[in-house]
Design a protein around this motif. Structure first.
Motif, PDB file in Angstrom:
ATOM      1  N   ILE A   6      38.139  80.839  33.350  1.00  0.00           N
ATOM      2  CA  ILE A   6      37.123  80.547  32.351  1.00  0.00           C
ATOM      3  C   ILE A   6      36.502  79.176  32.567  1.00  0.00           C
ATOM      4  O   ILE A   6      35.345  78.947  32.263  1.00  0.00           O
ATOM      5  N   GLY A   7      37.288  78.247  33.110  1.00  0.00           N
ATOM      6  CA  GLY A   7      36.755  76.912  33.313  1.00  0.00           C
ATOM      7  C   GLY A   7      35.566  76.882  34.256  1.00  0.00           C
ATOM      8  O   GLY A   7      34.811  75.914  34.256  1.00  0.00           O
ATOM      9  N   SER A   8      35.370  77.915  35.085  1.00  0.00           N
ATOM     10  CA  SER A   8      34.263  77.938  36.042  1.00  0.00           C
ATOM     11  C   SER A   8      33.027  78.636  35.501  1.00  0.00           C
ATOM     12  O   SER A   8      31.989  78.631  36.165  1.00  0.00           O
ATOM     13  N   LEU A   9      33.095  79.231  34.323  1.00  0.00           N
ATOM     14  CA  LEU A   9      31.965  80.008  33.821  1.00  0.00           C
ATOM     15  C   LEU A   9      30.683  79.202  33.638  1.00  0.00           C
ATOM     16  O   LEU A   9      29.596  79.737  33.830  1.00  0.00           O
ATOM     17  N   PRO A  10      30.731  77.901  33.239  1.00  0.00           N
ATOM     18  CA  PRO A  10      29.465  77.173  33.124  1.00  0.00           C
ATOM     19  C   PRO A  10      28.690  77.103  34.431  1.00  0.00           C
ATOM     20  O   PRO A  10      27.481  76.902  34.424  1.00  0.00           O
ATOM     21  N   GLN A  11      29.373  77.222  35.599  1.00  0.00           N
ATOM     22  CA  GLN A  11      28.679  77.181  36.880  1.00  0.00           C
ATOM     23  C   GLN A  11      28.301  78.582  37.377  1.00  0.00           C
ATOM     24  O   GLN A  11      27.674  78.702  38.424  1.00  0.00           O
ATOM     25  N   ALA A  12      28.665  79.624  36.656  1.00  0.00           N
ATOM     26  CA  ALA A  12      28.358  80.992  37.085  1.00  0.00           C
ATOM     27  C   ALA A  12      26.913  81.342  36.750  1.00  0.00           C
ATOM     28  O   ALA A  12      26.372  80.902  35.735  1.00  0.00           O
ATOM     29  N   HIS A  13      26.288  82.122  37.623  1.00  0.00           N
ATOM     30  CA  HIS A  13      24.934  82.592  37.345  1.00  0.00           C
ATOM     31  C   HIS A  13      24.944  83.771  36.371  1.00  0.00           C
ATOM     32  O   HIS A  13      23.980  83.971  35.638  1.00  0.00           O
ATOM     33  N   ALA A  14      26.022  84.554  36.378  1.00  0.00           N
ATOM     34  CA  ALA A  14      26.117  85.710  35.479  1.00  0.00           C
ATOM     35  C   ALA A  14      27.581  86.120  35.373  1.00  0.00           C
ATOM     36  O   ALA A  14      28.408  85.773  36.219  1.00  0.00           O
ATOM     37  N   VAL A  15      27.878  86.890  34.312  1.00  0.00           N
ATOM     38  CA  VAL A  15      29.231  87.402  34.077  1.00  0.00           C
ATOM     39  C   VAL A  15      29.130  88.906  33.842  1.00  0.00           C
ATOM     40  O   VAL A  15      28.316  89.358  33.031  1.00  0.00           O
ATOM     41  N   VAL A  16      29.941  89.674  34.575  1.00  0.00           N
ATOM     42  CA  VAL A  16      30.043  91.115  34.359  1.00  0.00           C
ATOM     43  C   VAL A  16      31.358  91.358  33.632  1.00  0.00           C
ATOM     44  O   VAL A  16      32.440  91.102  34.178  1.00  0.00           O
ATOM     45  N   PHE A  17      31.275  91.820  32.391  1.00  0.00           N
ATOM     46  CA  PHE A  17      32.472  92.078  31.593  1.00  0.00           C
ATOM     47  C   PHE A  17      32.805  93.575  31.671  1.00  0.00           C
ATOM     48  O   PHE A  17      31.965  94.425  31.364  1.00  0.00           O
ATOM     49  N   VAL A  18      34.038  93.866  32.090  1.00  0.00           N
ATOM     50  CA  VAL A  18      34.450  95.245  32.374  1.00  0.00           C
ATOM     51  C   VAL A  18      35.383  95.744  31.278  1.00  0.00           C
ATOM     52  O   VAL A  18      36.356  95.073  30.914  1.00  0.00           O
ATOM     53  N   SER A  19      35.073  96.930  30.753  1.00  0.00           N
ATOM     54  CA  SER A  19      35.939  97.601  29.774  1.00  0.00           C
ATOM     55  C   SER A  19      35.845  99.099  30.040  1.00  0.00           C
ATOM     56  O   SER A  19      34.742  99.637  30.209  1.00  0.00           O
TER      57      SER A  19
END
Length: 613
Positions: free
Chosen positions: A166-179
């Motif tokens: 989670i600490g790297s999320l501010p540098q991510a361009h996008a997040v794919v959340f899987v459920s």
């Protein structure tokens, strides 16, 4: 990414640097040089997150149509696995010393043995610690610069050491959340998505395993309702990794469409294009700003050489500009006070919020201890508590990031700057990894020795037998011997129950003490990191706005000096005029190129609008 747009933007940036260098504006050269990294960094990172066994690894394998990430019912990803482009298939493991005595290092590992490294049992040796795995392979989807990150369970949803991602999320361009489609999104998942939205605005929810659950459309509609009520404008795409693999092996396009992967692939391509749009837009704005600061002095000098009578009007206009600059300097204490007071408020509120959250966790933990037996439930209870605190720390830092951005915009208003020109705070990452390192003394949870309980029961039974025998003897009551024995056994049973209850209460008291110490240590370490981050960001924003004020002040002063000099110089300086006109034409050309860069960026659809169905 498109090389043409980047090349044109880089050439435009070089022209602006050349102009700023010619007029000895090192401050502007530094700003333009700093903007170059926006064009040089071509990677676009997308994190794939979710609970364990939701199909994250299978999803990545389906996207790149290659069995890179290990998939099995009895294994789970334990460290982040980065999948990017490489002409040659390669896997590199990043290690650090378990004792902290050596610098981090990397090692090439066999691609076919990734499962032996990245899963829960794959950290060989006790003197080194695997931090991440990087896999490179040649795939069209990755050739554009896209990097997919297969993550373990994240904060509040899985093992706490996985929450470090989670600490790297501010540098991510996008997040794919899987459920997966077995059930609707839970309250914990919605809460997690709301927090991620603060750190990375671009989110796509992917519903997996639709081939296994016929009711997946109903689940998708329910999920959309949950997201809408939570204020999350997020797409939900339904896919089947199994159908994707079968379609890839058979070359069946219809089956590929049925798998649901084409819209997801298109969405990731939109993320890549949007990264280029943002970079081009930022570079174009930087160039326009620099040209706008260089041109006034040149226009003033050129106008005075062409028509000296205009010099007085130019001086009057630039004098007013100087007065505005002086006013800006006088207001410096005002914006600095706003910055100081704002961070004081943020520090107080964030610290209070963290303590309030940890207090709620402590209350729930003590309630859970009162309802169970630490000797039986402690491992699961400890895992729950670590997960809960990781999630609370993440939400606390999400508020921190939002408040810092709002304060930056408030300070920018003091400079008459638009919100997009505000000095944005750097990435703010919650230190969730420290929660794993905090130890808990669980010695109280040891199962009590049966001998102690048996001895207590024996003493109680023997005392009861002797008491009843003595009393009957003194009263000359002839009670049969078995009656005394029976009464003694009843008292022994009662004593055994009381001893077990006493030991249970002792274990509960020990558990509560351990939990309080753990929460105190959590508050100490996370609170220290929060205060350090606040001071760092406050200094960055203070220095950034100070440089901006100095830029504006210097630009205005130099323009005024050029105009005043022109008033006292009555002789035409044809060579200088010719050079000035040439330079002004060059700056006009650079300005048009910068506008073209902005237009190129605007023509590319943003991710927020792309992929809507």
């Amino acid at each position: 990414m498109s090389g043409t747009g980047y090349q044109f933007a880089a050439e435009t940036l070089d022209l602006a640097v050349k102009g700023a260098t010619a007029y000895e504006r090192e401050d502007l050269v530094e700003r333009l040089t700093g903007a170059r990294h926006l064009l040089s960094d071509t990677s676009v990172t997308v994190y794939v997150v979710g609970e364990f066994k939701q199909g994250k690894s299978s999803l990545i394998n389906g996207l790149i149509t290659a069995p890179v990430c290990p998939v099995d019912d009895d294994i789970a990803t334990a460290v982040p696995t980065k999948v990017g482009y490489s002409q040659q298939v390669r896997a590199v493991a990043s290690y650090q010393s378990a004792t902290g005595g050596e610098s981090p290092w990397t090692e090439d590992v066999p691609v076919g043995e990734l499962a032996a490294y990245v899963t829960e049992n794959g950290n060989p040796g006790n003197q080194r610690r695997l931090r991440s795995m990087t896999v490179g392979l040649d795939r069209p989807l990755l050739a554009s610069g896209l990097t997919l990150v297969d993550t373990p369970g994240v904060g509040g949803l899985g093992s706490v050491h996985n929450a470090v991602t989670i600490g790297s999320l501010p540098q991510a361009h996008a997040v794919v959340f899987v459920s997966d489609a077995s059930q609707e999104l839970t309250a914990a998942e919605i809460r997690f998505l709301r927090t991620v939205k603060e750190l990375c605005p671009t989110i796509v929810v992917v519903l997996t395993k639709i081939d296994l659950y016929p009711e997946w459309k109903r689940i998708r509609d329910i999920d959309l309702g949950h997201l809408r009520r939570a204020g999350l404008d997020v797409d939900v795409l339904a896919v089947s990794s199994e159908l994707r693999n079968v379609a890839a092996n058979a070359g069946d396009q219809e089956l590929n469409v049925e798998s649901g992967f084409p819209p997801l692939v298109q969405r990731l391509q939109d993320v890549v294009r949007d990264a280029e749009r943002v970079a081009l837009h930022s570079v174009g704005n930087h160039v326009l700003s620099v040209v706008g600061q260089l041109e006034p002095a040149l226009r003033s000098r050129a106008a005075s050489l062409t028509n000296p009578a205009r010099s007085a009007a130019l001086v009057a206009e630039l004098t007013r500009a100087q007065q505005r600059a002086d006013s800006l300097r006088e207001r410096s204490s005002g914006w600095q006070q706003i910055l100081f007071d704002g961070f004081a408020d943020i520090t107080s509120d964030i610290d209070y919020d963290l303590r309030q959250r940890s207090r709620e966790v402590l209350h729930d933990a003590e309630k859970g201890i009162d309802e169970g037996d630490p000797a039986k439930d402690w491992p699961a209870f400890e895992q729950w508590m670590r997960q809960r605190l990781a999630g609370e720390a993440l939400e606390n830092y999400g508020q921190f990031a939002r408040r810092a951005r709002e304060l930056a915009e408030r300070v920018a208003e003091q400079f008459d700057l638009a919100a997009q020109q505000a000095v944005a705070p750097a990435g703010i990452a919650a230190p969730v990894e420290v929660i794993e390192e905090i130890e808990i003394d669980s010695s109280f949870s040891a199962t009590p020795k049966k001998l102690a309980g048996g001895m207590a029961a024996f003493q109680k039974a023997y005392g009861g037998f002797m008491m009843f025998t003595l009393l009957t003897h003194m009263a000359a009551i002839a009670l049969p011997g078995p009656v005394g024995v029976g009464l003694g056994l009843l008292m022994g049973k009662s004593g055994l129950g009381e001893e077990r209850k006493r030991q249970l209460e002792k274990r509960r008291a020990g558990a509560k003490t351990a939990v309080r110490r753990f929460v105190d240590e959590f508050n100490l370490q996370v609170g220290k990191d929060s205060r350090d981050a606040l001071r760092r960001i406050q200094r960055e924003m203070r220095d950034g706005y100070t440089r901006r004020a100095e830029e504006l002040q210097r630009s205005t002063k130099e323009a005024l000096t050029a105009a005043q000099k022109a008033v006292t110089n009555d002789e035409a300086e044809n060579d200088e005029l010719s050079r000035l006109k040439s330079d002004l034409d060059s700056f006009a050309m650079v300005r048009e190129r910068a506008r073209e860069v902005l237009s190129h960026a605007t023509d590319r659809p943003a991710v927020a609008a792309a992929g809507r169905r």
